[in-house]
Design a protein around this motif. Structure first.
Motif, short mmCIF file in Angstrom:
data_model
loop_
_atom_site.label_atom_id
_atom_site.label_comp_id
_atom_site.label_asym_id
_atom_site.label_seq_id
_atom_site.Cartn_x
_atom_site.Cartn_y
_atom_site.Cartn_z
N GLY A 15 -10.48 -24.39 56.13
CA GLY A 15 -9.90 -23.31 57.29
C GLY A 15 -8.46 -23.10 57.03
O GLY A 15 -7.63 -24.27 56.23
N LYS A 16 -7.89 -22.74 57.85
CA LYS A 16 -6.33 -22.26 58.06
C LYS A 16 -5.27 -23.28 58.11
O LYS A 16 -6.05 -24.53 58.48
CB LYS A 16 -5.99 -21.31 59.12
N GLN A 17 -4.22 -23.83 57.27
CA GLN A 17 -3.48 -24.93 57.82
C GLN A 17 -4.01 -25.94 57.38
O GLN A 17 -2.81 -26.92 57.60
CB GLN A 17 -2.78 -24.53 59.20
N ARG A 18 -4.92 -26.03 56.80
CA ARG A 18 -5.34 -27.69 56.54
C ARG A 18 -5.07 -28.89 55.62
O ARG A 18 -4.87 -29.80 55.40
CB ARG A 18 -6.89 -27.64 56.09
N GLU A 19 -4.22 -27.42 54.75
CA GLU A 19 -3.46 -28.20 53.70
C GLU A 19 -2.06 -29.31 53.77
O GLU A 19 -1.78 -30.18 53.94
CB GLU A 19 -2.70 -27.59 52.71
N ASN A 20 -2.26 -29.67 55.67
CA ASN A 20 -0.85 -29.74 56.02
C ASN A 20 -1.55 -31.43 56.39
O ASN A 20 -1.05 -32.11 56.86
CB ASN A 20 -0.33 -29.45 57.28
N GLU A 21 -2.61 -31.58 56.39
CA GLU A 21 -3.86 -32.80 56.08
C GLU A 21 -3.82 -33.80 55.50
O GLU A 21 -4.76 -34.42 55.34
CB GLU A 21 -5.22 -32.12 56.71
N THR A 22 -3.13 -33.14 54.00
CA THR A 22 -3.58 -33.90 52.91
C THR A 22 -3.18 -35.71 52.54
O THR A 22 -4.41 -36.46 52.09
CB THR A 22 -2.23 -33.02 51.65
N GLY A 23 -2.20 -35.38 53.60
CA GLY A 23 -1.99 -37.46 53.26
C GLY A 23 -3.02 -37.97 53.98
O GLY A 23 -2.92 -39.01 53.63
N LYS A 24 -3.57 -37.12 55.05
CA LYS A 24 -5.07 -37.59 56.05
C LYS A 24 -5.88 -38.40 54.94
O LYS A 24 -6.56 -39.57 54.97
CB LYS A 24 -4.82 -37.01 56.95
N TYR A 25 -6.22 -36.90 54.26
CA TYR A 25 -7.67 -37.70 53.06
C TYR A 25 -6.82 -37.82 52.10
O TYR A 25 -7.95 -39.02 51.42
CB TYR A 25 -8.10 -36.31 52.74
N VAL A 26 -5.78 -38.39 51.65
CA VAL A 26 -5.54 -38.95 49.99
C VAL A 26 -5.71 -40.69 51.71
O VAL A 26 -6.17 -41.39 50.50
CB VAL A 26 -4.18 -38.99 50.34
N ALA A 27 -5.18 -40.67 52.36
CA ALA A 27 -5.17 -42.26 52.47
C ALA A 27 -6.78 -42.45 53.41
O ALA A 27 -7.09 -44.02 52.07
CB ALA A 27 -4.31 -42.23 54.49
N LYS A 28 -7.82 -41.60 53.31
CA LYS A 28 -8.95 -42.30 53.62
C LYS A 28 -9.42 -42.60 52.27
O LYS A 28 -9.88 -43.04 52.52
CB LYS A 28 -9.61 -40.86 53.97
N PHE A 29 -9.46 -42.38 51.29
CA PHE A 29 -10.09 -42.30 50.36
C PHE A 29 -9.11 -43.60 48.93
O PHE A 29 -9.11 -43.34 48.06
CB PHE A 29 -10.44 -41.07 49.63
N ARG A 51 4.63 -28.74 51.68
CA ARG A 51 4.15 -29.00 53.18
C ARG A 51 2.94 -30.22 53.19
O ARG A 51 2.51 -31.39 53.55
CB ARG A 51 3.15 -27.90 53.60
N VAL A 52 2.60 -30.14 51.39
CA VAL A 52 1.94 -31.12 50.65
C VAL A 52 2.64 -32.69 51.11
O VAL A 52 2.11 -33.29 51.02
CB VAL A 52 1.20 -30.87 49.04
N LYS A 53 4.03 -33.02 50.46
CA LYS A 53 5.04 -33.66 50.49
C LYS A 53 5.21 -34.08 51.82
O LYS A 53 4.45 -35.70 51.87
CB LYS A 53 5.86 -33.07 49.56
#
Length: 391
Positions: A15-29, A51-53
């Motif tokens: 979905g829209k703008q979900r790249e802003n959550e990348t860090g959360k999912y790196v941490a999740k895994f 944005r990813v950084k």
């Protein structure tokens, strides 16, 4: 339908703008030190990389960068990535880009944990482990964001080969259709052809009683036929982009291929074109897939081709001459590829007929045969290249 095992554990964030959550999912895994892997300057210029950084920094995740992935990703950068990951003690690889970036990331992920040459995995060895991978997808095409596969070109000899293993499925993939809106029409069309080709490799099968997965295949094909022109006409059509992006993932995570024998000759034959001429993979497939179909329909039962013609392109079944229906469907596919700006022969692609013997030899099949639907020897593959070279 054949027996099968199927596991697709990738966590999809759509979905829209979900790249802003990348860090959360790196941490999740479990990622703590990330290799941020990407391609050209477009990821920087668009602001996506920043944005990813920021999302990584918000989770206190450190990272090192490695850009420069090219289409038809090269072995040289993979070796560089392996060395960098070992030096920096990277524990997670994040691919920001399209299929080439993700494929390069997967090759690095295998190589970091392996004592030998990573190319062993592209010469028949199966990987048993790899660093975890996440993706932020920018091109709907390869389906690598959900698949266990990767393709790399070895610069020595320009050999383009594939590898695969379940350890290569990304832990998560972020799919924001907005990120594909800046793609040139040509790249959008190349992606559409690649998606369709992934389906065709599974659709054309000798396995009986696979009506359900036939219908899944046809749903993806119909989606591409209907949505691709919309995305090319209006690059900001979010609905079209969203449908294409999700179809691209479904086309290659093997949901549409379980329980059925698969072929993969078209991809193998095309790989030599993109390795030799460095053309876009999708453009090469637009030339090879119809040529493969035209050859096979003359040497195999034509009913699967006729079924495609009726269900995907709306042709009328000629029950007295189903081969005529099959040929009508192949012609319709070529017209569709041409209508979205794809080449449909060697001349339009920039390939040379005189290179056909070299292309065949580089396949490396010797006196054997390859493929599942109709096994092909060098003579048959030569004939397919010749059909592709015809104007």
């Amino acid at each position: 339908m054949n027996n099968f095992d199927f596991c697709s554990p990738t966590y999809f964030v759509f979905g829209k703008q979900r790249e802003n959550e990348t860090g959360k999912y790196v941490a999740k895994f479990g990622g703590k030190k990330v290799l941020l892997h990407y391609g050209s300057e477009s990821a920087k210029k668009s602001g996506l990389l920043d944005r990813v950084k920021r999302s990584l920094e918000q989770e206190n995740i450190s990272y090192v960068e490695l850009g420069g992935v090219k289409p038809n990703p090269r072995s040289g950068l993979v070796y560089e990535g392996i060395s960098l990951c070992r030096k920096e003690q990277v524990d997670f690889i994040l691919a920001v880009g399209g299929g080439s970036v993700i494929d390069s990331a997967k090759a690095i992920a295998m190589g970091v944990l392996y004592d030998g040459d990573f190319w062993d995995f592209f010469s028949g060895k199966l990987p048993e482990e790899a660093l975890p991978i996440g993706t932020v997808l920018t091109i709907a095409a390869a389906g690598s964001e959900g698949s266990p596969h990767t393709v790399i070109t070895k610069e020595e000899g320009m050999l383009k080969r594939g590898a695969g293993g379940e350890c290569l499925r990304p832990k998560f993939s972020i799919l924001n259709p907005e990120l594909t809106m800046t793609l040139p029409a040509y790249q959008t069309a190349c992606g559409a052809v690649d998606i369709m080709a992934h389906v065709f490799e599974r659709y054309f099968t000798n396995t009986k009683e696979v009506e359900f997965t036939d219908r899944l295949c046809e749903a993806v094909l119909l989606t591409m036929v209907n949505e691709t022109p919309k995305a090319i006409k209006n690059p900001n059509d979010y609905g079209a982009r969203a449908n294409i992006m999700w179809a691209g993932m479904v086309a290659h995570n093997n949901l549409v291929g379980v329980g059925r024998e698969q072929d993969w000759n078209s991809h193998m034959i095309e790989h030599e074109l993109s390795a030799l001429y460095d053309c876009a993979h999708g453009a090469g497939l637009a030339v090879i897939v119809p040529a493969w179909m035209s050859y096979v329909v003359e040497h195999h039962d034509c009913m699967k081709f006729a079924q495609m013609a009726v269900r995907v392109f709306g042709c009328q079944m000629d029950f007295e001459n189903p081969k005529a229906t099959a040929l009508e469907g192949i012609s319709a596919l070529k017209r569709f590829f041409s209508s979205i700006g794809m080449p449909i022969n060697f001349k339009e692609l920039g390939a040379k007929k005189e290179d056909i013997p070299l292309l065949v030899e580089k396949l490396g099949i010797g006196d054997g045969k390859t493929g599942g639907f109709l096994p092909l020897d060098k003579k048959a593959i030569t004939a397919i290249y010749e059909l592709a070279a015809a104007e």
